[in-house]
Write a protein that holds these residues in place. Sequence first.
Motif, PDB file in Angstrom:
ATOM      1  N   ASP A   1       7.466   2.196  -2.734  1.00  0.00           N
ATOM      2  CA  ASP A   1       6.202   1.783  -3.509  1.00  0.00           C
ATOM      3  C   ASP A   1       5.562   2.332  -4.286  1.00  0.00           C
ATOM      4  O   ASP A   1       6.459   2.272  -5.510  1.00  0.00           O
TER       5      ASP A   1
ATOM      6  N   ASP B   1       4.252   4.362  -6.292  1.00  0.00           N
ATOM      7  CA  ASP B   1       4.108   5.407  -6.382  1.00  0.00           C
ATOM      8  C   ASP B   1       5.413   5.741  -6.588  1.00  0.00           C
ATOM      9  O   ASP B   1       6.089   6.904  -7.388  1.00  0.00           O
TER      10      ASP B   1
ATOM     11  N   GLY C   1      11.144   5.068   3.595  1.00  0.00           N
ATOM     12  CA  GLY C   1      10.244   3.684   4.228  1.00  0.00           C
ATOM     13  C   GLY C   1      10.470   2.362   4.423  1.00  0.00           C
ATOM     14  O   GLY C   1      10.330   1.700   4.972  1.00  0.00           O
TER      15      GLY C   1
ATOM     16  N   ASN D   1      -0.612  -4.198   4.732  1.00  0.00           N
ATOM     17  CA  ASN D   1       0.485  -3.517   3.340  1.00  0.00           C
ATOM     18  C   ASN D   1       1.833  -4.324   4.253  1.00  0.00           C
ATOM     19  O   ASN D   1       2.853  -3.167   4.953  1.00  0.00           O
TER      20      ASN D   1
ATOM     21  N   ARG E   1       0.801  -0.876  -0.022  1.00  0.00           N
ATOM     22  CA  ARG E   1       0.528   0.436  -0.205  1.00  0.00           C
ATOM     23  C   ARG E   1       1.004   1.816   0.175  1.00  0.00           C
ATOM     24  O   ARG E   1       0.379   1.970  -1.053  1.00  0.00           O
ATOM     25  N   SER E   2       1.803   1.429   0.736  1.00  0.00           N
ATOM     26  CA  SER E   2       2.513   2.626   1.370  1.00  0.00           C
ATOM     27  C   SER E   2       3.493   2.140   2.117  1.00  0.00           C
ATOM     28  O   SER E   2       3.487   1.627   3.302  1.00  0.00           O
ATOM     29  N   MET E   3       4.701   2.981   1.466  1.00  0.00           N
ATOM     30  CA  MET E   3       6.267   2.290   2.233  1.00  0.00           C
ATOM     31  C   MET E   3       5.978   3.678   3.047  1.00  0.00           C
ATOM     32  O   MET E   3       6.664   3.196   4.428  1.00  0.00           O
ATOM     33  N   HIS E   4       5.073   4.712   3.385  1.00  0.00           N
ATOM     34  CA  HIS E   4       4.650   5.386   4.638  1.00  0.00           C
ATOM     35  C   HIS E   4       4.935   4.894   5.383  1.00  0.00           C
ATOM     36  O   HIS E   4       3.951   5.991   6.616  1.00  0.00           O
ATOM     37  N   GLU E   5       3.373   3.639   5.676  1.00  0.00           N
ATOM     38  CA  GLU E   5       2.970   3.178   6.696  1.00  0.00           C
ATOM     39  C   GLU E   5       3.756   2.139   6.668  1.00  0.00           C
ATOM     40  O   GLU E   5       4.765   1.410   6.962  1.00  0.00           O
TER      41      GLU E   5
ATOM     42  N   TYR F   1       5.367  -6.545   2.046  1.00  0.00           N
ATOM     43  CA  TYR F   1       5.269  -6.194   0.938  1.00  0.00           C
ATOM     44  C   TYR F   1       5.785  -7.299  -0.149  1.00  0.00           C
ATOM     45  O   TYR F   1       5.578  -8.447   0.501  1.00  0.00           O
TER      46      TYR F   1
END
Length: 309
Positions: free
Chosen positions: A124, A126, A116, A87, A75-79, A89
């Motif tokens: 991620d 994005d 990340g 989330n 989903r996101s590297m920031h989560e 990998y």
Amino acid sequence: MAKPDFCHLHVHSEYSLLDGANRISDLVKACQEDGQTALALTDHGNMHGAVELYQKATGGGIKPLLGCEVYIAKRSMHEKHSKKNGNGYSHLTLLARNNEGYKNLVKLTSAGFVDGYHFKPRIDMDLLRDHASGISCLSGCLAGEINQLSRMGKEAEAEAWATDLRDLFGPDHFWLELQRNGLTIQADANEALVRIHERTQIPLVATNDIHYLRAEDCHAQDVLLCINTGAKKADMDRFRFETDSLYFTSREEMGHMFRDLPKSVTATMDVAEQIGVELEFGKYHVPEFVSETGESPDQLFDRLLDERL
């Protein structure tokens, strides 16, 4: 049996810390002895060995293929990393095709550590979309998203993911990555990849996910995994590789292993021939510092040292 043209595109060195057991100089020597003309380095989440590979490979007459096996947050590297919360990998094999691609890989791996990092240095999709130019991509090992989806019976989703990656990197720069390591789940994944290839015409390429140099080094690499995970070799439920085939296989071995899909072996050279990264040494790669007085860093240091003395 004739030895096919082939080079290894999925390779881990000692820079895959406590996981890879290869020294780069040994890998280069193995290439020379087997007549392989190119060698990739795709360590987990980092490019720490890129310069060493470039210098030792070019010095030994081997074409260096600089890359990384990146961790892609679902989903996101920031989560925070969390499989439970959706989330986790997956893995993806990336190779710099030119100097722009090399710079993009450096940006990606640096961001993985700086922005990340949670258990692993993650990026991620994005971020990858913003820095995909100049990069060639292989779909990855069993931990790759395409293989994970196929193993869950979601082959249509796996195919959609494959076509998205093809569109991102370009039809000439994306391959479905086959491995044959003796695992039943790998064989099932390969069958799904072949079916996706037949429907999409995305090319197949053969790799061996090298973690150690010789077959007998499997036991030493297993000890590394124990150190990595804080386990003992005798522990029954510890993490381990369920195969002993992740060594530097020869051209002849790869040709025999994929004798029913010979184009997947020679396709490794298609990947290698596209690559032309050139690193320059002996010059500044950041703006040269000049003081307000016009002194160079060395002159400024000498003057301040004299004043202090």
